[in-house]
Scaffold this active site. Structure first.
Site, PDB file in Angstrom:
ATOM      1  N   GLY B  40      33.132  27.900  52.264  1.00  0.00           N
ATOM      2  CA  GLY B  40      34.036  28.165  51.360  1.00  0.00           C
ATOM      3  C   GLY B  40      35.470  27.318  51.504  1.00  0.00           C
ATOM      4  O   GLY B  40      35.704  27.068  52.468  1.00  0.00           O
ATOM      5  N   GLY B  45      39.776  28.772  53.110  1.00  0.00           N
ATOM      6  CA  GLY B  45      38.697  28.050  53.727  1.00  0.00           C
ATOM      7  C   GLY B  45      39.208  26.394  53.978  1.00  0.00           C
ATOM      8  O   GLY B  45      39.322  25.772  54.820  1.00  0.00           O
ATOM      9  N   ARG B 330      49.179  48.050  40.819  1.00  0.00           N
ATOM     10  CA  ARG B 330      47.886  47.678  39.800  1.00  0.00           C
ATOM     11  C   ARG B 330      46.985  49.114  39.619  1.00  0.00           C
ATOM     12  O   ARG B 330      46.531  49.245  38.649  1.00  0.00           O
ATOM     13  CB  ARG B 330      47.077  46.508  40.318  1.00  0.00           C
ATOM     14  CG  ARG B 330      47.914  45.408  40.277  1.00  0.00           C
ATOM     15  CD  ARG B 330      47.044  44.117  40.906  1.00  0.00           C
ATOM     16  NE  ARG B 330      47.808  43.053  40.681  1.00  0.00           N
ATOM     17  CZ  ARG B 330      47.300  41.679  41.077  1.00  0.00           C
ATOM     18  NH1 ARG B 330      46.212  41.632  41.954  1.00  0.00           N
ATOM     19  NH2 ARG B 330      48.133  40.944  40.619  1.00  0.00           N
TER      20      ARG B 330
END
Lengths: 248, 637
Positions: B40, B45, B330
């Site tokens: 990744g 990454g 959220r």
């Protein structure tokens, strides 16, 4: 609406390739262009035909993965829009749509509409960075940057590396892409240290990859989904000239 | 399986410094003897690969995209938090730590969160040094904005493209190391399994997506930075190819999966327009700084939004949460939207939408200021919906966005498989049951730039350099298993497309394991998922061959893993008989419909151990201790 698609099919890099015709039926105007291709692909799979391969990922116009030349224009004819953000409401019932890959010597076709754009990565590896390691960095506010220059740098940095500029250019020039990165750093104090070395290395790699040069047609700017200005090419040329007069 | 979080002793503010001193080092001349695989190339990454290569380790980096610059971190819009206190508004490392623990509804590990807050300031310094063009004030200093769940302005941003600019920064650092030969980069290469040698992660098996070649790579450690599993819902704000495969294969090899039921539903996305929909588009939470959210007071009110007078509008977030208003976290904002739509007051053709209105802000600040702040988001909205948000309110609805759950890791970011490290969204560690806005970018870069470079040395120094060959029997065996699976997928030749299964799974998950869950629904899902999985393995149609670019085959492998993983998620949601953060169990709520935690029973990390496909995984508990933040009912009123 119903549409007739003329799509470039090419099994692999060695295949010659050809246009194939497919019908797209009952397409909603609210679909994105790629969702329309998804629907067509579902139908092809049902008929046992290998689905049309195209690159795509984020589908919100930022990752730069999607490509396609649609009716002769990279990312289609809507201004400042990637293919994934192009919606079918811009087409009409009965239209014929021609879909081809981005074409350039430096972007060989992998399959169908998928091309290899790794040349862009190699240009970045040659010089598209500031040579600082992780850690030991002075405070972020230590060097004030005038808002004007920060904005200029951001304008250039907005490039998503999709390659539409190359596909639109009759010379397959990558100068808008390379110029964007050179300009970003040229506007910032952090980029000054390696200014000459950077532009020389990036231009050399760009040439080695087989991209052509700019002859001021501005097709790249016209198709750029992020509206990168050709000013960046002028800036890069100036940087290159400046580097030619200096030792470093 | 034993969970040892390895949290250093001592006061919270000194743990990381103390740990850095106590960890073993690898001397500079020996670093080149060690190799590490990074899977990744998003924020976590790319920053990890670049930073470890700079230190002298030999890095191999893998991504399935055509270029490391395309990872989905690039789509983050709003910003990145850091406790710089540049605004002189009372921010501090402790406040960022506190806000994050509270925002996560007291289900995260204190020590990890404090470290995150500590290193947050260095991230901004690092990014500026790389040439990331953050927004600035006229005096040339960095600008900040506020974000949900915080009462200070600590969010740094680059227009609406912060994720892109940070990723390009990390990508440039990575590119530099590729150019220097310290990182071998493998794009269009997908990890399909992790290889264990004597119980340690020592390599991976990958498929070259262009040629179909399946091959092993060996290293002294493996780092997964493979993102979240939000696409289990089919429709999400994730990129189309985001998947759980790398993490799930590691889980099947013995890495515990923690808190899979913590999935964040983002409140401000563009609503679904039809059956063919392939993904949902996020509108940055930063819009809630200036936009006001409302629905009509009456369910029968079908007037156009601009014809509805103030008196007939319900600004429900401002009404219910006066101190945070439109900036409520959220999970709370999403649930409130669901609630008003369930009452029949939703807007748009589907009734699944609420208004996000900028009229007041435009009157107050002028259209130019709003354009400067959110221009690209407004343009994007108009391209997708054909509505002009400068003139009519946006319509938004919640959508799957981020997954707080992930592979279980200890304080060193090491999973329950020794030598397997997990960074960024792929791990579970920092956000508890709910992530605050602008904290994902912070965590990805914290893990990659400032944590893994230290903790991996500690592992190397203890485990030693093995210099294994990828031709060993453990590698061959794993390769054979990967090939067998591919062969099976290609040989079924059934009737249904891969996407049709994915869509069906997504609907099950959204209906029964989405914004609100209950026992009955989860049990239904646990019955439906294995049935669907069985159908998949009997009736999926994957055309083409292995030896070519075959996107249906790639997708089939990913959906096959989602079809197993979905069960783990539902088991976790079923086990957790409380509501916390994004995990809302309808049975457990207060009188006014807020999440009701059960701290006595559920103050733990649920880490699940694989026991076979279709068999209930075994639950292991890591108790969470709160020594610095007092457990309290989260209130944003």
């Amino acid at each position: 609406m119903n549409l007739t698609l003329h799509v470039w099919r090419q099994k692999n890099a060695h295949d010659k390739g050809r246009m194939e015709v497919y019908q797209a039926r009952d397409i909603s105007e609210h679909m994105s262009f790629l969702e329309m291709l998804d629907v067509v692909n579902e139908q092809l799979v049902e008929q046992g035909i290998d689905p049309i391969h195209f690159d795509h990922d984020c589908r919100e116009g930022i990752c730069g993965t999607c490509s396609l030349v649609i009716n002769g224009a990279p990312h289609g004819h809507q201004k400042a829009t990637t293919t994934c953000q192009l919606h079918m409401r811009h087409f009409s019932d009965g239209d014929h749509i021609y879909i081809e890959p981005f074409r350039a010597k430096a972007f060989p076709v992998i399959k169908d509409l998928v091309v290899d754009r790794s040349a862009f990565d190699r240009i970045m590896q040659a010089g598209g960075f500031v040579s600082v390691n992780t850690g030991g960095i002075p405070d972020a506010n230590a060097i004030p940057i005038p808002k004007y220059f920060a904005e200029k740098a951001m304008d250039a940095a907005a490039c998503i590396g999709c390659g539409a500029c190359v596909a639109a250019c009759k010379n397959a020039s990558a100068m808008l892409f390379v110029g964007a990165k050179v300009s970003q750093f040229a506007h910032l104090p952090q980029g000054q240290v390696e200014r000459e070395r950077r532009v020389r290395a990036m231009v050399a790699q760009m040439d080695a990859e087989g991209f052509g040069n700019c002859t001021n047609q501005y097709e790249c700017e016209a198709v750029c989904p992020k509206e990168i200005s050709v000013e960046v090419i002028a800036k890069m040329n100036r940087e290159y000239l400046r580097a030619a007069t200096k030792k470093s | 399986m034993k969970l040892d979080a390895k949290i250093p002793s001592g006061p919270i503010a000194e743990k990381w410094s103390k740990h850095k001193f106590e960890m073993k080092l690898v001397n500079p001349a020996n670093k080149r003897k060690y190799s590490v695989i990074v899977v990744g190339t998003g924020l976590a990454g790319a920053s990890a690969a670049a930073s470890m290569a700079e230190l002298g380790y030999n890095v191999k980096a893998f991504c399935f995209q055509d270029s490391p610059r395309r990872a989905h971190s690039i789509a983050a819009q709003g910003g990145i938090n850091a406790a710089k206190n540049y605004q002189n508004d009372g921010d501090s490392v402790f406040r960022l730590f506190y806000d994050t623990v509270k925002g996560g509804d007291f289900r995260s590990r204190e020590a990890n969160v404090h470290r995150l807050a500590e290193v947050s300031t260095a991230i901004i310094d690092q990014c500026v040094a790389q040439g990331v063009p953050f927004a600035r004030e006229y005096g040339g200093l960095l600008a900040n904005r506020s974000f949900g769940g915080a009462q200070v302005s600590r969010t740094f941003y680059a227009r609406g493209q912060t994720g892109q600019q940070l990723l390009l920064g990390a990508y440039s650092a990575l590119s530099r190391q590729i150019g220097l030969g310290k990182v071998q980069m493998y794009p269009r290469t997908e990890m399909l399994d992790v290889v264990l040698v004597d119980g340690h992660a020592k390599g991976i098996v990958v498929r070259n997506l262009v040629t179909g070649e399946v091959k092993s790579y060996a290293a002294d450690a493996v780092v997964l930075a493979t993102g979240g599993y939000g696409n289990v819902f089919y429709l999400s704000t994730n990129a189309m190819a985001c998947n759980v495969t790398a993490a799930y294969r590691a889980y099947k090899r013995g890495a515990a999966f923690a808190n899979p039921c913590y999935t964040q539903i983002h409140p401000t996305c563009i609503p679904v327009s039809g059956e063919y929909q392939s993904k949902l588009t996020l509108m940055s939470e930063s819009l809630r700084n200036d936009g006001r959210i409302w629905v009509p007071k009456s369910a029968d009110d079908k007037r156009a939004p601009n014809d509805i007078p103030e008196a007939d509008r319900d600004y429900y977030l401002e009404r219910k949460y006066p101190s945070f208003g439109n900036l409520a976290p959220r999970d709370i904002s999403s649930r409130a939207a669901k609630e008003v739509c369930d009452e029949g007051r939703g807007v748009g053709d589907t009734g699944l939408g609420v208004y996000l209105d900028f009229a007041d802000a435009i009157n107050r600040l002028g259209e130019d200021t709003i354009r400067e702040r959110y221009g690209n988001l407004f343009d994007m909205y108009e391209r997708i919906t054909a509505d002009n948000p400068y003139k009519v309110p946006m319509r938004i609805f919640p959508a799957s966005h981020y997954t707080m759950g992930g592979l279980w890791v200890d304080y060193n970011l090491e999973s329950t498989i020794p030598g397997l490290f997990v960074l960024g969204e792929a791990n579970f560690s920092d956000h508890g049951a709910n992530r605050l806005g602008a904290s994902a970018l912070m965590q990805g870069l914290a893990d990659g730039y400032f944590v893994i470079p230290y903790t991996i040395a500690n592992y190397f120094a203890a485990a030693g350099a093995k210099n294994l060959s990828p031709d060993g029997k453990d590698f061959k065996r794993t390769e054979d298993e990967v090939n067998e699976r591919t062969r099976k997928l290609l040989s079924i030749n059934g009737k249904r497309s891969v996407d049709s299964f994915h869509r069906e799974l997504g609907k099950i998950m959204w209906d029964y394991c989405g914004m609100a869950r209950n026992r009955k629904g989860l049990e239904t899902a646990l019955q439906k998922i294995p049935e669907l999985r069985e159908q998949f393995w009997q009736d999926v149609r994957v055309l083409g061959t292995n030896e070519e670019l075959n996107m249906s085959l790639e997708n089939a492998g990913r959906v096959a893993d989602f079809l197993e993983f979905a069960e783990v998620m539902c088991e976790d949601a079923l086990d957790r008989e409380e509501s916390c953060g994004a995990h809302f169990r309808e049975e457990y709520q207060t009188e006014d419909g807020e999440a009701l935690r059960n701290d006595k029973k559920y103050t733990y990390v649920a880490a699940w151990e694989y026991k076979g496909v279709g068999t209930k995984p075994e639950l292991h508990k890591e108790p969470l201790e709160f020594e610095n933040v007092k457990l309290a009912t989260r209130s944003y009123k």
